[in-house]
Design a protein around this motif. Structure first.
Motif, mmCIF file in Angstrom:
data_model
loop_
_atom_site.group_PDB
_atom_site.id
_atom_site.type_symbol
_atom_site.label_atom_id
_atom_site.label_comp_id
_atom_site.label_asym_id
_atom_site.label_seq_id
_atom_site.Cartn_x
_atom_site.Cartn_y
_atom_site.Cartn_z
ATOM 1 N N PRO A 14 -5.146 18.356 4.912
ATOM 2 C CA PRO A 14 -5.856 18.741 6.128
ATOM 3 C C PRO A 14 -7.578 18.974 5.538
ATOM 4 O O PRO A 14 -7.836 19.430 4.403
ATOM 5 C CB PRO A 14 -5.249 20.091 6.575
ATOM 6 N N THR A 15 -8.123 18.152 6.251
ATOM 7 C CA THR A 15 -9.734 18.596 5.940
ATOM 8 C C THR A 15 -10.582 18.768 7.223
ATOM 9 O O THR A 15 -10.009 18.622 8.287
ATOM 10 C CB THR A 15 -10.333 16.951 5.583
ATOM 11 N N PHE A 16 -11.647 19.418 7.251
ATOM 12 C CA PHE A 16 -12.029 20.152 8.148
ATOM 13 C C PHE A 16 -13.744 19.592 8.065
ATOM 14 O O PHE A 16 -14.187 19.543 6.995
ATOM 15 C CB PHE A 16 -12.151 21.702 8.086
ATOM 16 N N ASP A 17 -14.370 19.437 9.315
ATOM 17 C CA ASP A 17 -15.675 18.903 9.366
ATOM 18 C C ASP A 17 -16.523 20.018 9.921
ATOM 19 O O ASP A 17 -15.917 20.514 11.228
ATOM 20 C CB ASP A 17 -15.681 17.718 9.910
ATOM 21 N N PRO A 21 -14.918 20.574 15.967
ATOM 22 C CA PRO A 21 -13.742 21.772 16.057
ATOM 23 C C PRO A 21 -12.446 21.206 15.639
ATOM 24 O O PRO A 21 -11.975 20.148 15.830
ATOM 25 C CB PRO A 21 -13.815 21.961 17.584
ATOM 26 N N GLY A 22 -11.934 22.007 14.504
ATOM 27 C CA GLY A 22 -10.698 21.875 14.247
ATOM 28 C C GLY A 22 -10.371 20.869 13.166
ATOM 29 O O GLY A 22 -11.456 20.470 12.299
ATOM 30 N N VAL A 23 -9.198 20.558 12.902
ATOM 31 C CA VAL A 23 -9.074 19.794 11.726
ATOM 32 C C VAL A 23 -9.036 18.172 12.076
ATOM 33 O O VAL A 23 -8.900 17.823 13.019
ATOM 34 C CB VAL A 23 -7.623 20.065 11.274
#
Length: 147
Positions: A14-17, A21-23
């Motif tokens: 899982p990566t987040f930016d 919003p969110g994954v």
């Protein structure tokens, strides 16, 4: 063509930016690829709500790579894909053991996406030794149709 039926899921890992919003989400063929990576790297019983999910390749880490072990490894992969990845038809599983002395077995999975009839080649590195400076990653290739 609407490809929503191929699915949408979290990226793996899982990566987040910060700007979103969110994954990060994956869709269609990329989601199938991530699903195969997760399936091959998961031991059965590792997921609490899906105790039969996975293919237990970790059981074979210290086994000698003879014909019986190769057959068992191939069977585990084929069975896991058959039971847990309904979006594809498995065409073949091949093991490349040319780097066995380095502790690496490359697992090549050739499959066809059922609804689009697209063929892909997925290569998953299985490490028989603890790796420190290994720079291998799973790869996927779109294969031409031979029809």
């Amino acid at each position: 063509m609407n490809l929503d039926f191929l699915g949408r899921g979290w990226s793996f890992p899982p990566t987040f930016d910060k700007g979103l919003p969110g994954v990060e989400m994956l869709e269609q063929e990329a989601d199938i690829l991530a699903s195969l990576q997760v399936l091959l790297s998961t031991a059965q019983g590792e997921r609490v709500m899906l105790p039969l999910f996975g293919c237990n390749l970790d059981e074979l880490v210290f086994e000698s790579l003879d014909t019986g072990t190769k057959a068992l490894m191939t069977d585990k992969i084929e069975s896991a894909i058959l039971y847990h990845e309904p979006r594809i038809d498995l065409e073949s599983v091949r093991l490349d053991d040319t780097r066995e002395l380095e502790g690496v077995v490359l697992i090549e999975v050739i499959y066809r996406v059922r609804t689009t009839n697209s063929r892909f080649n997925f290569v998953y590195p299985f490490f028989k030794l603890e790796g420190t400076d290994l720079d291998l990653a799973a790869t996927v290739t779109l294969l031409p149709d031979n029809d």
